[in-house]
Design an enzyme around this catalytic site. Structure first.
Site, PDB file in Angstrom:
ATOM      1  N   ARG A 137       0.890  -1.183   0.000  1.00 45.09           N
ATOM      2  CA  ARG A 137       0.000   0.000   0.000  1.00 45.09           C
ATOM      3  C   ARG A 137       0.914   1.214   0.000  1.00 45.09           C
ATOM      4  O   ARG A 137       1.710   1.413   0.918  1.00 45.09           O
ATOM      5  CB  ARG A 137      -0.892   0.003   1.243  1.00 45.09           C
ATOM      6  CG  ARG A 137      -1.596   1.339   1.450  1.00 45.09           C
ATOM      7  CD  ARG A 137      -2.702   1.281   2.455  1.00 45.09           C
ATOM      8  NE  ARG A 137      -3.846   0.579   1.908  1.00 45.09           N
ATOM      9  CZ  ARG A 137      -5.078   0.630   2.430  1.00 45.09           C
ATOM     10  NH1 ARG A 137      -5.314   1.360   3.510  1.00 45.09           N
ATOM     11  NH2 ARG A 137      -6.076  -0.029   1.870  1.00 45.09           N
ATOM     12  N   HIS A 155      -7.372   0.728  -6.612  1.00 47.73           N
ATOM     13  CA  HIS A 155      -7.579  -0.113  -5.419  1.00 47.73           C
ATOM     14  C   HIS A 155      -8.252  -1.420  -5.879  1.00 47.73           C
ATOM     15  O   HIS A 155      -9.408  -1.697  -5.556  1.00 47.73           O
ATOM     16  CB  HIS A 155      -8.452   0.636  -4.413  1.00 47.73           C
ATOM     17  CG  HIS A 155      -8.414   0.085  -3.019  1.00 47.73           C
ATOM     18  ND1 HIS A 155      -7.648  -1.002  -2.655  1.00 47.73           N
ATOM     19  CD2 HIS A 155      -9.056   0.476  -1.875  1.00 47.73           C
ATOM     20  CE1 HIS A 155      -7.819  -1.244  -1.366  1.00 47.73           C
ATOM     21  NE2 HIS A 155      -8.666  -0.370  -0.870  1.00 47.73           N
ATOM     22  N   GLN A 204     -10.110  -3.998  -3.479  1.00 47.21           N
ATOM     23  CA  GLN A 204     -11.414  -3.562  -2.974  1.00 47.21           C
ATOM     24  C   GLN A 204     -12.515  -3.837  -3.999  1.00 47.21           C
ATOM     25  O   GLN A 204     -13.590  -4.323  -3.664  1.00 47.21           O
ATOM     26  CB  GLN A 204     -11.373  -2.068  -2.622  1.00 47.21           C
ATOM     27  CG  GLN A 204     -12.669  -1.575  -2.006  1.00 47.21           C
ATOM     28  CD  GLN A 204     -12.954  -2.212  -0.658  1.00 47.21           C
ATOM     29  OE1 GLN A 204     -12.119  -2.178   0.238  1.00 47.21           O
ATOM     30  NE2 GLN A 204     -14.122  -2.823  -0.500  1.00 47.21           N
ATOM     31  N   ASP A 235     -17.193   6.867  -1.637  1.00 44.12           N
ATOM     32  CA  ASP A 235     -15.985   6.773  -0.809  1.00 44.12           C
ATOM     33  C   ASP A 235     -15.834   8.114  -0.095  1.00 44.12           C
ATOM     34  O   ASP A 235     -16.556   9.079  -0.411  1.00 44.12           O
ATOM     35  CB  ASP A 235     -14.770   6.479  -1.725  1.00 44.12           C
ATOM     36  CG  ASP A 235     -13.519   6.069  -0.948  1.00 44.12           C
ATOM     37  OD1 ASP A 235     -13.600   5.932   0.291  1.00 44.12           O
ATOM     38  OD2 ASP A 235     -12.465   5.892  -1.580  1.00 44.12           O
ATOM     39  N   CYS A 249     -16.286   1.348   0.675  1.00 41.03           N
ATOM     40  CA  CYS A 249     -15.103   0.537   1.001  1.00 41.03           C
ATOM     41  C   CYS A 249     -14.674   0.700   2.453  1.00 41.03           C
ATOM     42  O   CYS A 249     -13.923  -0.134   2.964  1.00 41.03           O
ATOM     43  CB  CYS A 249     -13.961   0.858   0.048  1.00 41.03           C
ATOM     44  SG  CYS A 249     -13.407   2.560   0.121  1.00 41.03           S
ATOM     45  N   ARG A 261     -13.313  -8.909   1.644  1.00 37.97           N
ATOM     46  CA  ARG A 261     -11.919  -8.617   1.283  1.00 37.97           C
ATOM     47  C   ARG A 261     -11.058  -9.844   1.574  1.00 37.97           C
ATOM     48  O   ARG A 261     -10.203 -10.234   0.770  1.00 37.97           O
ATOM     49  CB  ARG A 261     -11.392  -7.419   2.100  1.00 37.97           C
ATOM     50  CG  ARG A 261     -11.894  -6.053   1.657  1.00 37.97           C
ATOM     51  CD  ARG A 261     -11.297  -5.609   0.334  1.00 37.97           C
ATOM     52  NE  ARG A 261      -9.855  -5.537   0.356  1.00 37.97           N
ATOM     53  CZ  ARG A 261      -9.142  -4.493   0.787  1.00 37.97           C
ATOM     54  NH1 ARG A 261      -9.758  -3.411   1.211  1.00 37.97           N
ATOM     55  NH2 ARG A 261      -7.821  -4.499   0.756  1.00 37.97           N
TER      56      ARG A 261
END
Ligand code: CP
Length: 304
Positions: free
Chosen positions: A104, A131, A134, A220, A260, A288
């Site tokens: 990340r 991402h 996700q 988001d 998310c 996830r």
């Protein structure tokens, strides 16, 4: 087996996603029934975090242990990566000692530089641009709840960020449409996502119009990690882009809501929607782990 990385959603084919979704369902079933599943015994996953995380860390760490493997956790603060050791050198060293790496970080280019010098598969655990893990979980969650996503409409409301860019890649690859509504100046980036089929997304000024008839409404935070200095400016710009009950009513009656997480109730989503009956955010978060277990297994062992 040929070395395979997962740096963007478009790194896998539609057929490979079909396999992963089926495999994730099987892996989830085994987890729920306490059936041992140890295909990655004696394998090690390095988790490198240059940004904060709850879900990504727990899902990869718990998932890797459940697959029979183990995990090494690094941050820029407690490794030489934070003291300017070249990314290529870090990749060369780390990938001699572990079997998989998840990163990340900030720029996608940094992730790609690591992958270019890695001997083992590298997974994108979030960059400023994408991402993919996700969206893998989000689509698995949609399929689990409603069946195939092909031909469906996903409404993206809010920032044209890494999640939005990844939704576009998924839509083009898996055959659905994204209705995107962002404030001016925060548009999604189809050229960065490498979109060649403009029919896979439609842009709307009005977020209510984007939600009209949608099968899934998703959003988001207004300020992603790394953009905190813009917080106040963004708060003003995004005021009309809060997913509330009125917006969700414009969608299909059985539409799902996803986020998310972490979420800010009263900013990008109302508490009524986030905690309401159409929200599947907790399943989405749990998934996830299941999809990433399928991904780890696939990158190391191929289709089983
Ligand atoms: N959605 C997500 O990536 O969560 P974390 O930032 O907690 O890992």
């Amino acid at each position: 087996m040929r070395l395979k990385h997962y740096l963007q959603f478009k790194d896998l084919s539609a057929a490979e996603y079909s396999y992963l979704f089926e495999r994730a369902a099987l892996i989830k079933k085994k987890f729920k029934t306490y059936e041992k599943h140890h295909p990655l015994a004696d394998r090690t996953l390095a988790l490198i975090f240059e940004k904060a995380s709850t879900r990504t860390r727990v899902s990869f760490e718990a998932g890797m242990y459940q697959l029979g493997g183990s995990v090494v956790h690094l941050t820029s603060g407690d490794s030489q990566m934070g003291r300017a050791e070249p990314i290529a050198d870090s990749a060369r060293v780390i990938s001699r000692m572990v079997d998989l790496v998840m990163i990340r970080t900030y720029e996608q280019s940094k992730l790609e530089a690591f992958a270019a010098h890695s001997r083992v598969p590298v997974i994108n655990g979030l960059t400023n641009e994408f991402h993919p893990c996700q969206i893998l979980a989000d689509i698995f969650t949609y399929i689990e709840q409603r069946g195939s996503i092909q031909g469906r409409v996903v409404a993206w409301v809010g920032d044209g960020n890494n999640m939005a860019n990844t939704w576009l890649q998924a839509a083009e690859l898996l055959g659905f449409t994204v209705h995107v509504s962002t404030p001016s100046g925060y548009e999604v980036k189809p050229e960065l996502a490498g979109i060649v089929n403009p029919a896979c997304y439609r842009v709307f000024q009005d977020p209510h119009a984007a939600c009209a008839g949608a099968d899934l409404v998703t959003t988001d935070v207004w300020t992603s990690m790394g953009f905190e200095a813009e917080n106040e400016v963004r708060r003003a710009a995004f005021a009309r882009w809060c997913v509330d009950a009125d917006m969700l009513r414009a969608a299909q009656p059985n539409a799902l809501f996803m986020h998310c997480l972490p979420a800010h109730r009263g900013e990008e989503v109302s508490a009524e929607v986030l905690d309401g009956p159409q929200s599947v955010v907790w399943d989405e978060a749990e998934n996830r782990m299941h999809v990433q277990k399928a991904l780890l297994e696939f990158l190391l062992l191929g289709q089983l």
